[in-house]
Design a protein around this motif. Structure first.
Motif, PDB file in Angstrom:
ATOM      1  N   LEU A   1      21.824 -19.362   2.773  1.00  0.00           N
ATOM      2  CA  LEU A   1      22.376 -20.698   2.963  1.00  0.00           C
ATOM      3  C   LEU A   1      21.459 -21.551   3.833  1.00  0.00           C
ATOM      4  CD1 LEU A   1      24.987 -22.418   2.396  1.00  0.00           C
ATOM      5  CD2 LEU A   1      25.745 -21.701   4.669  1.00  0.00           C
ATOM      6  N   ASN A   2      20.972 -20.965   4.927  1.00  0.00           N
ATOM      7  CA  ASN A   2      20.069 -21.710   5.813  1.00  0.00           C
ATOM      8  C   ASN A   2      18.753 -22.041   5.117  1.00  0.00           C
ATOM      9  OD1 ASN A   2      21.924 -21.617   7.920  1.00  0.00           O
ATOM     10  ND2 ASN A   2      21.120 -19.692   8.719  1.00  0.00           N
ATOM     11  N   ALA A   3      18.220 -21.065   4.369  1.00  0.00           N
ATOM     12  CA  ALA A   3      16.961 -21.300   3.659  1.00  0.00           C
ATOM     13  C   ALA A   3      17.135 -22.385   2.594  1.00  0.00           C
ATOM     14  CB  ALA A   3      16.466 -20.003   3.028  1.00  0.00           C
ATOM     15  N   THR A   4      18.256 -22.324   1.867  1.00  0.00           N
ATOM     16  CA  THR A   4      18.510 -23.337   0.834  1.00  0.00           C
ATOM     17  C   THR A   4      18.682 -24.715   1.453  1.00  0.00           C
ATOM     18  OG1 THR A   4      19.597 -21.673  -0.545  1.00  0.00           O
ATOM     19  CG2 THR A   4      20.014 -23.973  -1.079  1.00  0.00           C
ATOM     20  N   ARG A   5      19.381 -24.780   2.586  1.00  0.00           N
ATOM     21  CA  ARG A   5      19.566 -26.061   3.261  1.00  0.00           C
ATOM     22  C   ARG A   5      18.223 -26.637   3.730  1.00  0.00           C
ATOM     23  NH1 ARG A   5      22.857 -24.441   6.823  1.00  0.00           N
ATOM     24  NH2 ARG A   5      24.809 -25.034   5.784  1.00  0.00           N
ATOM     25  N   GLN A   6      17.377 -25.768   4.290  1.00  0.00           N
ATOM     26  CA  GLN A   6      16.053 -26.219   4.734  1.00  0.00           C
ATOM     27  C   GLN A   6      15.211 -26.691   3.551  1.00  0.00           C
ATOM     28  OE1 GLN A   6      14.372 -22.962   6.918  1.00  0.00           O
ATOM     29  NE2 GLN A   6      15.773 -23.177   8.648  1.00  0.00           N
ATOM     30  N   GLU A   7      15.272 -25.944   2.451  1.00  0.00           N
ATOM     31  CA  GLU A   7      14.493 -26.330   1.260  1.00  0.00           C
ATOM     32  C   GLU A   7      14.996 -27.649   0.699  1.00  0.00           C
ATOM     33  OE1 GLU A   7      13.073 -24.455  -3.052  1.00  0.00           O
ATOM     34  OE2 GLU A   7      14.507 -23.383  -1.775  1.00  0.00           O
ATOM     35  N   ARG A   8      16.330 -27.823   0.683  1.00  0.00           N
ATOM     36  CA  ARG A   8      16.882 -29.077   0.171  1.00  0.00           C
ATOM     37  C   ARG A   8      16.487 -30.251   1.065  1.00  0.00           C
ATOM     38  NH1 ARG A   8      23.155 -30.775   0.219  1.00  0.00           N
ATOM     39  NH2 ARG A   8      22.603 -30.753   2.412  1.00  0.00           N
ATOM     40  N   ASP A   9      16.535 -30.045   2.385  1.00  0.00           N
ATOM     41  CA  ASP A   9      16.108 -31.096   3.313  1.00  0.00           C
ATOM     42  C   ASP A   9      14.633 -31.439   3.114  1.00  0.00           C
ATOM     43  OD1 ASP A   9      18.659 -31.087   4.301  1.00  0.00           O
ATOM     44  OD2 ASP A   9      18.191 -29.855   6.067  1.00  0.00           O
ATOM     45  N   ALA A  10      13.819 -30.394   2.871  1.00  0.00           N
ATOM     46  CA  ALA A  10      12.390 -30.633   2.631  1.00  0.00           C
ATOM     47  C   ALA A  10      12.182 -31.435   1.348  1.00  0.00           C
ATOM     48  CB  ALA A  10      11.643 -29.299   2.544  1.00  0.00           C
TER      49      ALA A  10
ATOM     50  N   ASP B   1      25.442 -11.588   6.259  1.00  0.00           N
ATOM     51  CA  ASP B   1      24.166 -11.957   6.892  1.00  0.00           C
ATOM     52  C   ASP B   1      23.171 -12.474   5.851  1.00  0.00           C
ATOM     53  OD1 ASP B   1      25.219 -11.165   9.309  1.00  0.00           O
ATOM     54  OD2 ASP B   1      24.305  -9.167   9.264  1.00  0.00           O
ATOM     55  N   ARG B   2      23.138 -11.798   4.684  1.00  0.00           N
ATOM     56  CA  ARG B   2      22.213 -12.234   3.637  1.00  0.00           C
ATOM     57  C   ARG B   2      22.561 -13.635   3.145  1.00  0.00           C
ATOM     58  NH1 ARG B   2      21.803 -12.888  -1.602  1.00  0.00           N
ATOM     59  NH2 ARG B   2      23.985 -12.354  -1.959  1.00  0.00           N
ATOM     60  N   LEU B   3      23.845 -13.875   2.939  1.00  0.00           N
ATOM     61  CA  LEU B   3      24.260 -15.189   2.452  1.00  0.00           C
ATOM     62  C   LEU B   3      24.047 -16.269   3.504  1.00  0.00           C
ATOM     63  CD1 LEU B   3      27.503 -14.202   0.519  1.00  0.00           C
ATOM     64  CD2 LEU B   3      25.353 -15.007  -0.463  1.00  0.00           C
TER      65      LEU B   3
ATOM     66  N   GLU C   1      19.680 -29.590  -7.827  1.00  0.00           N
ATOM     67  CA  GLU C   1      19.900 -28.177  -8.135  1.00  0.00           C
ATOM     68  C   GLU C   1      20.132 -27.372  -6.862  1.00  0.00           C
ATOM     69  OE1 GLU C   1      16.545 -26.932 -10.335  1.00  0.00           O
ATOM     70  OE2 GLU C   1      17.018 -28.128 -12.125  1.00  0.00           O
ATOM     71  N   LEU C   2      19.353 -27.680  -5.811  1.00  0.00           N
ATOM     72  CA  LEU C   2      19.542 -26.981  -4.533  1.00  0.00           C
ATOM     73  C   LEU C   2      20.902 -27.312  -3.926  1.00  0.00           C
ATOM     74  CD1 LEU C   2      15.976 -27.414  -3.015  1.00  0.00           C
ATOM     75  CD2 LEU C   2      17.036 -25.273  -3.750  1.00  0.00           C
ATOM     76  N   GLY C   3      21.366 -28.548  -4.147  1.00  0.00           N
ATOM     77  CA  GLY C   3      22.699 -28.901  -3.668  1.00  0.00           C
ATOM     78  C   GLY C   3      23.775 -28.067  -4.359  1.00  0.00           C
ATOM     79  N   HIS C   4      23.646 -27.899  -5.684  1.00  0.00           N
ATOM     80  CA  HIS C   4      24.587 -27.049  -6.413  1.00  0.00           C
ATOM     81  C   HIS C   4      24.508 -25.594  -5.926  1.00  0.00           C
ATOM     82  CE1 HIS C   4      25.539 -30.383  -8.880  1.00  0.00           C
ATOM     83  NE2 HIS C   4      24.438 -30.384  -9.602  1.00  0.00           N
ATOM     84  N   LYS C   5      23.263 -25.138  -5.691  1.00  0.00           N
ATOM     85  CA  LYS C   5      23.084 -23.774  -5.198  1.00  0.00           C
ATOM     86  C   LYS C   5      23.699 -23.623  -3.812  1.00  0.00           C
ATOM     87  CE  LYS C   5      19.510 -20.358  -4.126  1.00  0.00           C
ATOM     88  NZ  LYS C   5      18.043 -20.107  -4.057  1.00  0.00           N
ATOM     89  N   LEU C   6      23.571 -24.669  -2.995  1.00  0.00           N
ATOM     90  CA  LEU C   6      24.137 -24.637  -1.645  1.00  0.00           C
ATOM     91  C   LEU C   6      25.658 -24.516  -1.704  1.00  0.00           C
ATOM     92  CD1 LEU C   6      22.906 -24.832   1.216  1.00  0.00           C
ATOM     93  CD2 LEU C   6      23.474 -27.254   1.199  1.00  0.00           C
ATOM     94  N   VAL C   7      26.277 -25.269  -2.595  1.00  0.00           N
ATOM     95  CA  VAL C   7      27.732 -25.195  -2.748  1.00  0.00           C
ATOM     96  C   VAL C   7      28.151 -23.804  -3.202  1.00  0.00           C
ATOM     97  CG1 VAL C   7      29.682 -26.076  -4.066  1.00  0.00           C
ATOM     98  CG2 VAL C   7      27.981 -27.660  -3.179  1.00  0.00           C
ATOM     99  N   ALA C   8      27.420 -23.256  -4.186  1.00  0.00           N
ATOM    100  CA  ALA C   8      27.756 -21.923  -4.690  1.00  0.00           C
ATOM    101  C   ALA C   8      27.561 -20.865  -3.602  1.00  0.00           C
ATOM    102  CB  ALA C   8      26.891 -21.602  -5.906  1.00  0.00           C
ATOM    103  N   THR C   9      26.469 -20.978  -2.838  1.00  0.00           N
ATOM    104  CA  THR C   9      26.213 -20.016  -1.762  1.00  0.00           C
ATOM    105  C   THR C   9      27.274 -20.114  -0.679  1.00  0.00           C
ATOM    106  OG1 THR C   9      23.835 -20.207  -2.197  1.00  0.00           O
ATOM    107  CG2 THR C   9      24.488 -19.205  -0.119  1.00  0.00           C
ATOM    108  N   ARG C  10      27.690 -21.340  -0.360  1.00  0.00           N
ATOM    109  CA  ARG C  10      28.731 -21.512   0.653  1.00  0.00           C
ATOM    110  C   ARG C  10      30.049 -20.869   0.208  1.00  0.00           C
ATOM    111  NH1 ARG C  10      28.272 -26.559   1.061  1.00  0.00           N
ATOM    112  NH2 ARG C  10      26.797 -26.610   2.795  1.00  0.00           N
TER     113      ARG C  10
END
Length: 295
Positions: A185-194, A179-181, A68-77
């Motif tokens: 994006l960074n927060a989502t990437r960190q959460e997905r890595d975690a 800036d918000r995105l 789900e975070l991967g999908h969110k990452l794609v959408a955020t990107r």
């Protein structure tokens, strides 16, 4: 009644049966202990299997969240790319708007009035050379003209100022969205890595449980092999014992048949002897006249 040879064979059979019985009981005790061991290993396998379910379910949950975070990452990107395009368009629009404003629109009446007042004060209070005074007077005339034009274009300048502020506001809003995105994006990437690190950790836990399960399965298979081997030995002992018992029964049955045959033969011989004796005695009495046969 058995012959001496058969009695010896019977004694050997009884001795061998006692040995087989002792061996059977020993094998049975060993097999019973192995069965208990197998049951213990089976219970441990069940406990390990139950232990495996928790990390396995956790892995599946974490992996689903990672997806789900991967999908969110794609959408955020994608949203970030769109926001950057909007920012570039807003910056370009603001530059075009500023380039379209005449330089005089940047002069404010109040600012021009201050400059004019300063130049008049300088003219009145300072001793100037003729050239300096001419230059100052020329500058005063230019600023006075600019003031008249600025006062005449107050409404136009105000509209230009409004448009400029709107353009700057769009740029600020687009930059804030970018800036918000970027932060999202960074927060989502960190959460997905975690999540992936957590998945790896749970997989390590599940792997250790699987390794224990395989070890228990190998141990249980070895115990089962021993149980099968002992069962085979017990079956062999049982077959030998039944064979010996069958042979003993056959000998005894043969002895019974022989005895019955002899008994019937002896009985007939005795009856014949009694009958012969009775006839001889009867004839002797008849000869002596002691017995008269009547009709």
């Amino acid at each position: 009644m058995l012959s001496e040879e058969e009695e010896e064979r019977e004694a050997e059979t009884r001795s061998r049966l006692r040995e087989l019985e002792s061996k059977f009981r020993s094998l049975e005790d060993k097999r019973r202990a192995l069965i208990d061991e197998m049951r213990r290993l089976s219970a441990e396998q069940k406990a390990l299997y139950d232990r495996r379910q928790a990390p396995q379910a956790e892995v599946e949950r974490l992996y689903a969240e990672h997806g789900e975070l991967g999908h969110k990452l794609v959408a955020t990107r994608k949203a970030l790319e769109a926001a950057r395009r909007h920012l570039e368009a807003a910056v370009a629009g603001m530059r075009e708007l500023r380039a379209g404003f005449p330089p005089t629109d940047r002069l404010r009446p109040a600012q021009l009035k201050r400059e004019i007042a300063e130049m008049e004060h300088r003219q009145q209070t300072s001793v100037l050379s003729l050239d300096d005074e001419k230059a100052l007077i020329l500058r005063l005339r230019e600023r006075t003209k600019d003031l008249k034009e600025a006062e005449a274009r107050v409404a136009v300048v105000a509209e230009h100022e409004r448009l400029r502020k709107e353009a700057e506001g769009r740029v600020t809003a687009c930059r804030g969205e970018v800036d918000r995105l970027v932060q999202e994006l960074n927060a989502t990437r960190q959460e997905r890595d975690a999540k992936m690190e957590a998945v790896r950790a749970r997989l390590v836990d599940a792997g250790s449980v699987v390794a224990e399960l395989r070890a228990k399965a190998r141990a249980r298979a070895a115990v089962m092999e021993q149980i099968d081997q002992l069962s085979g030995e017990m079956a062999g002992v049982d077959r030998e014992a039944h064979q010996l018992i069958g042979e003993s029964r056959a000998r005894r049955e043969e002895a019974r048949r022989t005895l019955r045959t002899y008994s019937r033969s002896a009985h007939r011989t005795t009856e014949d002897m009694i009958a012969s004796t009775a006839e001889a005695q009867l004839e002797e009495l008849l000869k002596r006249g002691k017995i008269t046969l009547g009709g």
